[in-house]
Motif scaffolding. Structure first.
Motif, PDB file in Angstrom:
ATOM      1  N   VAL A 127       0.852  -1.205   0.000  1.00  0.00           N
ATOM      2  CA  VAL A 127       0.000   0.000   0.000  1.00  0.00           C
ATOM      3  C   VAL A 127       0.887   1.254   0.000  1.00  0.00           C
ATOM      4  N   ILE A 128       1.946   1.225   0.792  1.00  0.00           N
ATOM      5  CA  ILE A 128       2.874   2.369   0.817  1.00  0.00           C
ATOM      6  C   ILE A 128       3.442   2.602  -0.580  1.00  0.00           C
ATOM      7  N   ASP A 129       3.911   1.519  -1.232  1.00  0.00           N
ATOM      8  CA  ASP A 129       4.540   1.647  -2.564  1.00  0.00           C
ATOM      9  C   ASP A 129       3.563   2.225  -3.581  1.00  0.00           C
ATOM     10  N   GLN A 130       2.316   1.735  -3.511  1.00  0.00           N
ATOM     11  CA  GLN A 130       1.272   2.235  -4.411  1.00  0.00           C
ATOM     12  C   GLN A 130       1.105   3.757  -4.280  1.00  0.00           C
ATOM     13  N   GLU A 131       1.068   4.230  -3.038  1.00  0.00           N
ATOM     14  CA  GLU A 131       0.862   5.663  -2.797  1.00  0.00           C
ATOM     15  C   GLU A 131       2.103   6.467  -3.168  1.00  0.00           C
TER      16      GLU A 131
ATOM     17  N   GLN B 182       9.622   0.600   4.450  1.00  0.00           N
ATOM     18  CA  GLN B 182      10.329   1.722   3.843  1.00  0.00           C
ATOM     19  C   GLN B 182       9.364   2.747   3.286  1.00  0.00           C
ATOM     20  N   SER B 183       9.588   4.008   3.683  1.00  0.00           N
ATOM     21  CA  SER B 183       8.756   5.093   3.189  1.00  0.00           C
ATOM     22  C   SER B 183       9.483   6.411   3.435  1.00  0.00           C
ATOM     23  N   ASP B 184       8.766   7.564   3.174  1.00  0.00           N
ATOM     24  CA  ASP B 184       9.410   8.863   3.388  1.00  0.00           C
ATOM     25  C   ASP B 184       9.769   9.064   4.852  1.00  0.00           C
ATOM     26  N   GLN B 185       8.784   8.870   5.721  1.00  0.00           N
ATOM     27  CA  GLN B 185       9.040   9.020   7.151  1.00  0.00           C
ATOM     28  C   GLN B 185       8.421   7.827   7.845  1.00  0.00           C
ATOM     29  N   VAL B 186       9.212   7.097   8.603  1.00  0.00           N
ATOM     30  CA  VAL B 186       8.680   5.968   9.370  1.00  0.00           C
ATOM     31  C   VAL B 186       8.904   6.255  10.848  1.00  0.00           C
TER      32      VAL B 186
ATOM     33  N   THR C  69       4.185   5.734  -5.520  1.00  0.00           N
ATOM     34  CA  THR C  69       4.185   5.773  -6.987  1.00  0.00           C
ATOM     35  C   THR C  69       3.279   6.883  -7.510  1.00  0.00           C
ATOM     36  N   LYS C  70       2.190   7.133  -6.800  1.00  0.00           N
ATOM     37  CA  LYS C  70       1.272   8.218  -7.203  1.00  0.00           C
ATOM     38  C   LYS C  70       1.855   9.589  -6.892  1.00  0.00           C
ATOM     39  N   GLY C  71       3.019   9.610  -6.261  1.00  0.00           N
ATOM     40  CA  GLY C  71       3.634  10.905  -5.912  1.00  0.00           C
ATOM     41  C   GLY C  71       3.230  11.415  -4.552  1.00  0.00           C
ATOM     42  N   ASN C  72       2.543  10.590  -3.757  1.00  0.00           N
ATOM     43  CA  ASN C  72       2.154  11.008  -2.408  1.00  0.00           C
ATOM     44  C   ASN C  72       3.316  10.890  -1.431  1.00  0.00           C
ATOM     45  N   LYS C  73       3.359  11.842  -0.489  1.00  0.00           N
ATOM     46  CA  LYS C  73       4.345  11.736   0.591  1.00  0.00           C
ATOM     47  C   LYS C  73       3.714  10.925   1.717  1.00  0.00           C
ATOM     48  N   VAL C  74       4.267   9.744   1.953  1.00  0.00           N
ATOM     49  CA  VAL C  74       3.626   8.785   2.848  1.00  0.00           C
ATOM     50  C   VAL C  74       4.353   8.704   4.190  1.00  0.00           C
ATOM     51  N   GLY C  75       3.639   9.054   5.254  1.00  0.00           N
ATOM     52  CA  GLY C  75       4.169   8.872   6.606  1.00  0.00           C
ATOM     53  C   GLY C  75       3.690   7.538   7.151  1.00  0.00           C
ATOM     54  N   VAL C  76       4.526   6.916   7.957  1.00  0.00           N
ATOM     55  CA  VAL C  76       4.149   5.626   8.530  1.00  0.00           C
ATOM     56  C   VAL C  76       4.314   5.680  10.036  1.00  0.00           C
ATOM     57  N   MET C  77       3.353   5.125  10.775  1.00  0.00           N
ATOM     58  CA  MET C  77       3.585   4.888  12.208  1.00  0.00           C
ATOM     59  C   MET C  77       3.291   3.437  12.511  1.00  0.00           C
ATOM     60  N   ALA C  78       4.213   2.820  13.244  1.00  0.00           N
ATOM     61  CA  ALA C  78       4.108   1.390  13.496  1.00  0.00           C
ATOM     62  C   ALA C  78       4.907   1.036  14.737  1.00  0.00           C
ATOM     63  N   SER C  79       4.707  -0.196  15.203  1.00  0.00           N
ATOM     64  CA  SER C  79       5.520  -0.678  16.317  1.00  0.00           C
ATOM     65  C   SER C  79       6.986  -0.688  15.880  1.00  0.00           C
ATOM     66  N   ASP C  80       7.899  -0.692  16.849  1.00  0.00           N
ATOM     67  CA  ASP C  80       9.330  -0.704  16.528  1.00  0.00           C
ATOM     68  C   ASP C  80       9.648  -1.862  15.586  1.00  0.00           C
TER      69      ASP C  80
END
Ligand code: TXA
Ligand code: MG
Length: 343
Positions: free
Chosen positions: A257-261, A281-285, A263-274
């Motif tokens: 899902v991150i890769d899809q977004e 992998q994304s712009d900001q994890v 590819t569309k040129g979206n800046k994708v932030g991620v929050m997740a457990s350690d």
């Protein structure tokens, strides 16, 4: 515009200071003061003073049909606000107060009518935080206090969060550092034969069951259908500046899902457990804490949600967490904050 006095207490060893006395004086004089509790920061005013309470609704932009919790320092002050205390409610109060739990009980009308917004019941709680307790003792009045955020935003877990939302809208702010639990109190209805959890929070269903046996859960929490018994649960809540998507499933699925977004040129932030964050992998994890320590994830949740800013991020992607213990409150808040849930 109001001048907001800010008192710094978190590095002070001595809690009963002139700052607390000044803040308590503000409350007694009908002014608004934000203060730390063990859950989140609250925005307080004299619960017996209708005009003072009206200032809370105005500062937050809070809907006028959403009742406030009355905060007190002792069990005696709590029972002074209610008409009748069922045996199971007393057991729960003895087991968990002071602590992150709010009891909905029949009101005896001591508090102003805009605290209860016309309901026959009142939410009361004794917060477990040295500054909150000292302030309440010093003020010696019940203090109505919702979370000290602009309505709709995530609750504040630091004084800076409160400052960003409410500077120049409130009379005072006590900076007592970061709050402990990081999510709001459990709200439990004690006006029915069996207690009903209206909002999951700091005290878990399992903990309550250990004291009273059976506890019900407002069906609206599970299904999202119908009218919730806690009026506040019907509003959009905890919403970050940037749209939040919840993704259930494997790390590979989240990454796709991150890769899809991306590819569309979206800046994708991620929050997740350690553990998950290290694999994505994304712009900001951003890391919320270990999956094995849901209390740590609860503690960091709102700060991380607030840290994503418009312009830097187009959407936030978050994984889901197990709904055990405090995980129930974490998932309740994430579901309410999210605009999209991919299963
Ligand atoms: O941890 C907390 O509870 C924090 C700190 C500051 O104490 N306060 C807090 O307040 O979260 P607030 O206003 O953001 O949320 C109170 C919730 C709302 O969902 C409201 O509808 C519900 O409690 N509530 C209050 N009085 C009620 C009542 N009489 N009957 C049913 N629900 C009630
Ligand atoms: Mg709130």
């Amino acid at each position: 515009m109001t001048h907001t006095v800010r008192w710094n207490l978190h590095e002070n060893e001595k809690i009963n200071s002139k700052e607390i006395q000044e803040a308590a004086g503000f409350l007694r004089n009908g002014m608004t003061v934000a203060f730390p509790t063990e859950t989140v920061y609250g925005l307080g005013a004299d619960a017996t003073n209708e005009e003072a309470v009206a200032k809370i609704f105005e500062a937050k932009g809070r809907p006028s049909d959403n009742p406030l919790i009355a905060h007190v320092a002792t069990k005696k002050q709590l029972t002074d606000l209610v008409d009748n205390l069922p045996e199971f409610a007393e057991k729960l109060i003895d087991a968990f107060s002071p602590g992150p739990i709010t009891f909905v009980l029949p009101s005896n009308g001591t508090c102003a009518k805009n605290v209860t917004t016309g309901l026959p019941t009142i939410g009361v709680r004794i917060p477990d935080h040295p500054i909150a307790l000292e302030l309440l003792k010093e003020a010696d009045i019940p203090v109505a206090a919702p979370s000290a955020n602009i309505s709709g935003k995530p609750s504040p877990t630091t004084a800076d969060h409160v400052w960003v939302d409410l500077n120049e809208k409130i009379n005072g702010l006590i900076d007592g550092g970061s709050t402990g639990v990081g999510l709001e109190s459990t709200v439990i209805d004690c006006t029915t034969e069996l207690p009903i959890i209206l909002r999951p929070g700091g005290i878990t269903k399992e903990q309550i069951e250990a004291v009273v046996g059976t506890v019900l859960v407002d069906p609206v929490l599970a299904t999202g259908l119908g009218k919730p018994k806690a009026p506040g649960m019907k509003y959009t809540h905890y919403a970050p500046e940037v749209p939040l998507w919840l993704i259930e499933g494997s790390v590979d699925k989240i990454q796709s899902v991150i890769d899809q977004e991306l590819t569309k040129g979206n800046k994708v932030g991620v929050m997740a457990s350690d553990e998950t964050a290290l694999l994505l992998q994304s712009d900001q994890v951003k890391q919320l804490g270990s999956r094995d320590n849901l209390a740590e994830i609860a503690n960091n949740l709102y700060d991380v949600l607030r840290s994503f800013k418009n312009g830097d991020t187009d959407l936030i992607i978050c994984e889901v967490f197990p709904e055990t213990g405090i995980g129930q409150a974490i998932m309740n808040r994430l579901q309410k904050a999210a605009v999209k849930h991919i299963e």
